[in-house]
Write a protein that holds these residues in place. Structure first.
Motif, PDB file in Angstrom:
ATOM      1  N   GLU A  78       0.833  -1.210   0.000  1.00 52.96           N
ATOM      2  CA  GLU A  78       0.000   0.000   0.000  1.00 52.96           C
ATOM      3  C   GLU A  78       0.866   1.257   0.000  1.00 52.96           C
ATOM      4  O   GLU A  78       0.351   2.366  -0.097  1.00 52.96           O
ATOM      5  CB  GLU A  78      -0.898   0.014   1.242  1.00 52.96           C
ATOM      6  N   GLY A  79       2.163   1.075   0.180  1.00 55.15           N
ATOM      7  CA  GLY A  79       3.096   2.197   0.104  1.00 55.15           C
ATOM      8  C   GLY A  79       3.462   2.837   1.433  1.00 55.15           C
ATOM      9  O   GLY A  79       4.154   3.849   1.469  1.00 55.15           O
ATOM     10  N   HIS A  80       3.020   2.249   2.542  1.00 56.98           N
ATOM     11  CA  HIS A  80       3.359   2.815   3.854  1.00 56.98           C
ATOM     12  C   HIS A  80       4.742   2.334   4.292  1.00 56.98           C
ATOM     13  O   HIS A  80       5.257   1.340   3.794  1.00 56.98           O
ATOM     14  CB  HIS A  80       2.305   2.427   4.885  1.00 56.98           C
ATOM     15  N   GLN A  81       5.308   3.072   5.266  1.00 53.82           N
ATOM     16  CA  GLN A  81       6.666   2.748   5.708  1.00 53.82           C
ATOM     17  C   GLN A  81       6.620   1.933   7.007  1.00 53.82           C
ATOM     18  O   GLN A  81       6.092   2.401   8.014  1.00 53.82           O
ATOM     19  CB  GLN A  81       7.450   4.051   5.903  1.00 53.82           C
ATOM     20  N   ILE A  82       7.191   0.743   6.953  1.00 52.71           N
ATOM     21  CA  ILE A  82       7.217  -0.109   8.144  1.00 52.71           C
ATOM     22  C   ILE A  82       8.497   0.177   8.927  1.00 52.71           C
ATOM     23  O   ILE A  82       9.594   0.154   8.360  1.00 52.71           O
ATOM     24  CB  ILE A  82       7.115  -1.593   7.746  1.00 52.71           C
ATOM     25  N   LEU A  83       8.323   0.457  10.226  1.00 51.89           N
ATOM     26  CA  LEU A  83       9.484   0.817  11.035  1.00 51.89           C
ATOM     27  C   LEU A  83      10.005  -0.360  11.845  1.00 51.89           C
ATOM     28  O   LEU A  83      11.206  -0.533  11.999  1.00 51.89           O
ATOM     29  CB  LEU A  83       9.136   1.982  11.975  1.00 51.89           C
ATOM     30  N   LYS A  84       9.072  -1.163  12.366  1.00 58.36           N
ATOM     31  CA  LYS A  84       9.517  -2.217  13.282  1.00 58.36           C
ATOM     32  C   LYS A  84       8.408  -3.233  13.499  1.00 58.36           C
ATOM     33  O   LYS A  84       7.220  -2.888  13.462  1.00 58.36           O
ATOM     34  CB  LYS A  84       9.885  -1.568  14.630  1.00 58.36           C
ATOM     35  N   LEU A  85       8.807  -4.468  13.726  1.00 58.92           N
ATOM     36  CA  LEU A  85       7.874  -5.509  14.142  1.00 58.92           C
ATOM     37  C   LEU A  85       8.297  -5.925  15.555  1.00 58.92           C
ATOM     38  O   LEU A  85       9.402  -6.417  15.748  1.00 58.92           O
ATOM     39  CB  LEU A  85       7.932  -6.707  13.190  1.00 58.92           C
ATOM     40  N   TYR A 110       2.118  -9.731  17.842  1.00 58.93           N
ATOM     41  CA  TYR A 110       3.182  -8.828  17.412  1.00 58.93           C
ATOM     42  C   TYR A 110       2.573  -7.456  17.171  1.00 58.93           C
ATOM     43  O   TYR A 110       1.383  -7.353  16.837  1.00 58.93           O
ATOM     44  CB  TYR A 110       3.813  -9.338  16.110  1.00 58.93           C
ATOM     45  N   SER A 111       3.378  -6.409  17.316  1.00 59.26           N
ATOM     46  CA  SER A 111       2.921  -5.066  16.972  1.00 59.26           C
ATOM     47  C   SER A 111       3.766  -4.548  15.814  1.00 59.26           C
ATOM     48  O   SER A 111       4.997  -4.495  15.913  1.00 59.26           O
ATOM     49  CB  SER A 111       3.036  -4.132  18.170  1.00 59.26           C
ATOM     50  N   LEU A 112       3.078  -4.190  14.736  1.00 57.00           N
ATOM     51  CA  LEU A 112       3.762  -3.653  13.561  1.00 57.00           C
ATOM     52  C   LEU A 112       3.672  -2.127  13.637  1.00 57.00           C
ATOM     53  O   LEU A 112       2.583  -1.565  13.725  1.00 57.00           O
ATOM     54  CB  LEU A 112       3.090  -4.157  12.283  1.00 57.00           C
ATOM     55  N   ILE A 113       4.839  -1.493  13.632  1.00 54.23           N
ATOM     56  CA  ILE A 113       4.893  -0.036  13.738  1.00 54.23           C
ATOM     57  C   ILE A 113       5.025   0.537  12.319  1.00 54.23           C
ATOM     58  O   ILE A 113       5.984   0.232  11.609  1.00 54.23           O
ATOM     59  CB  ILE A 113       6.092   0.437  14.599  1.00 54.23           C
ATOM     60  N   VAL A 114       4.020   1.355  11.933  1.00 54.49           N
ATOM     61  CA  VAL A 114       3.933   1.827  10.542  1.00 54.49           C
ATOM     62  C   VAL A 114       3.788   3.346  10.492  1.00 54.49           C
ATOM     63  O   VAL A 114       2.986   3.916  11.237  1.00 54.49           O
ATOM     64  CB  VAL A 114       2.696   1.198   9.841  1.00 54.49           C
ATOM     65  N   VAL A 119      10.444  -7.990  10.096  1.00 51.43           N
ATOM     66  CA  VAL A 119       9.336  -8.481   9.256  1.00 51.43           C
ATOM     67  C   VAL A 119       9.715  -9.772   8.522  1.00 51.43           C
ATOM     68  O   VAL A 119       8.939 -10.734   8.482  1.00 51.43           O
ATOM     69  CB  VAL A 119       8.887  -7.386   8.255  1.00 51.43           C
ATOM     70  N   CYS A 120      10.936  -9.834   7.967  1.00 52.44           N
ATOM     71  CA  CYS A 120      11.332 -11.008   7.170  1.00 52.44           C
ATOM     72  C   CYS A 120      11.415 -12.267   8.013  1.00 52.44           C
ATOM     73  O   CYS A 120      11.094 -13.364   7.552  1.00 52.44           O
ATOM     74  CB  CYS A 120      12.648 -10.749   6.441  1.00 52.44           C
ATOM     75  N   GLU A 121      11.849 -12.106   9.251  1.00 53.14           N
ATOM     76  CA  GLU A 121      11.992 -13.256  10.152  1.00 53.14           C
ATOM     77  C   GLU A 121      10.647 -13.981  10.297  1.00 53.14           C
ATOM     78  O   GLU A 121      10.589 -15.202  10.392  1.00 53.14           O
ATOM     79  CB  GLU A 121      12.488 -12.766  11.516  1.00 53.14           C
ATOM     80  N   LYS A 122       9.562 -13.203  10.304  1.00 52.67           N
ATOM     81  CA  LYS A 122       8.226 -13.797  10.422  1.00 52.67           C
ATOM     82  C   LYS A 122       7.635 -14.157   9.057  1.00 52.67           C
ATOM     83  O   LYS A 122       6.849 -15.090   8.949  1.00 52.67           O
ATOM     84  CB  LYS A 122       7.268 -12.851  11.167  1.00 52.67           C
ATOM     85  N   ALA A 123       8.006 -13.395   8.011  1.00 52.61           N
ATOM     86  CA  ALA A 123       7.475 -13.676   6.669  1.00 52.61           C
ATOM     87  C   ALA A 123       7.982 -15.024   6.165  1.00 52.61           C
ATOM     88  O   ALA A 123       7.288 -15.721   5.431  1.00 52.61           O
ATOM     89  CB  ALA A 123       7.872 -12.571   5.691  1.00 52.61           C
ATOM     90  N   CYS A 124       9.186 -15.397   6.582  1.00 51.06           N
ATOM     91  CA  CYS A 124       9.767 -16.681   6.182  1.00 51.06           C
ATOM     92  C   CYS A 124       9.035 -17.799   6.909  1.00 51.06           C
ATOM     93  O   CYS A 124       9.061 -17.878   8.128  1.00 51.06           O
ATOM     94  CB  CYS A 124      11.258 -16.723   6.515  1.00 51.06           C
ATOM     95  N   ARG A 125       8.370 -18.657   6.130  1.00 46.50           N
ATOM     96  CA  ARG A 125       7.527 -19.684   6.753  1.00 46.50           C
ATOM     97  C   ARG A 125       8.304 -20.901   7.213  1.00 46.50           C
ATOM     98  O   ARG A 125       7.756 -21.777   7.875  1.00 46.50           O
ATOM     99  CB  ARG A 125       6.449 -20.127   5.763  1.00 46.50           C
TER     100      ARG A 125
END
Lengths: 81, 290
Positions: free
Chosen positions: A57-64, A72-76, B170-176
């Motif tokens: 969608e074009g948003h910037q992901i900062l941290k998971l 988990y909390s996705l910081i966007v 993100v990749c650590e979790k995206a990798c199944r």
């Protein structure tokens, strides 16, 4: 990793795919450009797929962030259209 | 006049239980037909068939209830819309494909492009038994690569650039399959585990993961009277010419060693998978040029 301040939070652990992404998308639409949201999601399928959809969608992901409670909390950071 | 059923079958005319009627199999590549094709198929089904078509299990189209005496006329008519009869019997069959990277967000390779090339090289080629090719764009495997005599699956050969990475996780979790681990400031990729699915590349917010397109090839799949998952023993192939050298070698191996009525899988069993692997290995490494 630059520090960030969370402006808004949304919990999508109460819904399943594809509503997970829809709920996150609706929450993002409420924000102004540049604002930061924390999206709480379940481990498994949501955390495998939702970050990628947010990226597309074009948003910037900062941290998971692992909340160590099965979620988990996705910081966007919201990007413009 | 005696009806030559083998010749009709070769030309895609499948004998029906109703005497004098044939279900005409049409040529389709990679599951795509143009509007012009579809319009002509509709016209022929209305005029010469029973007003309906059948979608086959392998992305083909058949027009049932074509009369024996109309066969030549039907072929001519279809050709006006760019539609050709398909094939059946002991030869290379319809090449199937998913929509691939040109349409699907999950795709890793241009499946249609590969299907067209495979079709051009081998479609209808006479062999000891039927031979099926299938091309799928990614590990989701919508096109079921391993059920084909030769399956091609798209993948990405991935690499990670530390400079662009924010260690977001993100990749650590995206990798199944758990091939990626982040420990402190370090990211570790277990290449033994990596199945080239490319989900790290697609999910990475900063494009720190790069992926080079490639092909994972499986041999000897069956999904009829017997079921066998095609064997994948080669590493990811990144060069198209190398891919076609391998498909050439597999077809040639079957042509040379297969017995009439024996599927590729059983030729491999009888002659020995080791011998085949050695042969394909030589072609893969380019020590023999075909």
């Amino acid at each position: 990793m630059e520090p960030y301040q969370i402006d808004e939070t949304v919990d999508i652990t109460d819904v399943v795919c594809p509503i997970t992404f829809v709920k996150a998308k609706v929450a993002l639409e409420e924000l102004d450009e540049g604002q930061i949201i924390s999206i709480r999601m379940n481990d498994g399928e949501p955390v495998q797929n939702v970050p990628r959809s947010i990226k597309e969608e074009g948003h910037q992901i900062l941290k998971l962030v692992n909340n160590n409670d099965g979620t988990y909390s996705l910081i966007v950071r919201k990007s413009g259209e | 006049m005696a009806v030559d059923y083998a010749a009709l079958k070769k030309g895609g005319f499948m004998r029906q239980i109703q005497k004098g009627y044939f279900s005409l199999r049409l040529k389709v590549v990679g599951g795509n037909l143009t509007g012009e094709n579809v319009k002509k198929i509709y016209e022929v089904a209305e005029k010469y068939g029973a007003g309906y078509i059948h979608l086959t299990s392998r992305q083909g189209v058949e027009i049932p209830f074509v009369k024996f005496e109309d066969i030549e006329e039907v072929k001519e008519e279809l050709l006006k819309g760019g539609v050709k009869p398909g094939v059946c019997g002991p030869r290379v069959r319809t090449v199937t494909a998913c929509q691939g990277v040109k349409i699907c967000p999950s795709g890793c390779i241009d499946t249609y492009d590969i299907a067209v090339e495979i079709d051009k090289r081998y479609y209808g080629k006479e062999l000891p038994h039927k031979f099926k090719f299938g091309v799928t764009g990614c590990q989701n495997n919508c096109l079921k690569a391993e059920e084909n005599d030769l399956g091609i699956k798209g993948g990405l050969d991935v690499s990670w650039e530390k400079e662009s990475c924010t260690l977001c996780g993100v990749c650590e979790k995206a990798c199944r399959i758990g091939a990626i681990k982040i420990e402190g400031e370090e990211l570790l990729l277990d290449r033994e585990k990596c199945n080239n699915c490319g989900r790290c590349v697609k999910a990475c917010p900063t494009d720190a993961w790069k992926g080079e397109e490639g092909y994972l090839v499986s041999f000897g799949g069956l999904f009829g009277n017997s079921i066998h998952k095609g064997d994948q023993f080669l590493p990811i192939i990144k060069d198209k010419e190398q891919l076609y050298r391998i498909t050439d070698a597999a077809i040639e191996f079957f042509r040379e060693h297969g017995r009439p009525g024996e599927r590729f899988k059983y030729t491999l069993d009888r002659v020995g998978l080791d011998e085949f692997r050695e042969r394909i290995g030589e072609v893969y490494h380019g020590t023999i040029s075909d």
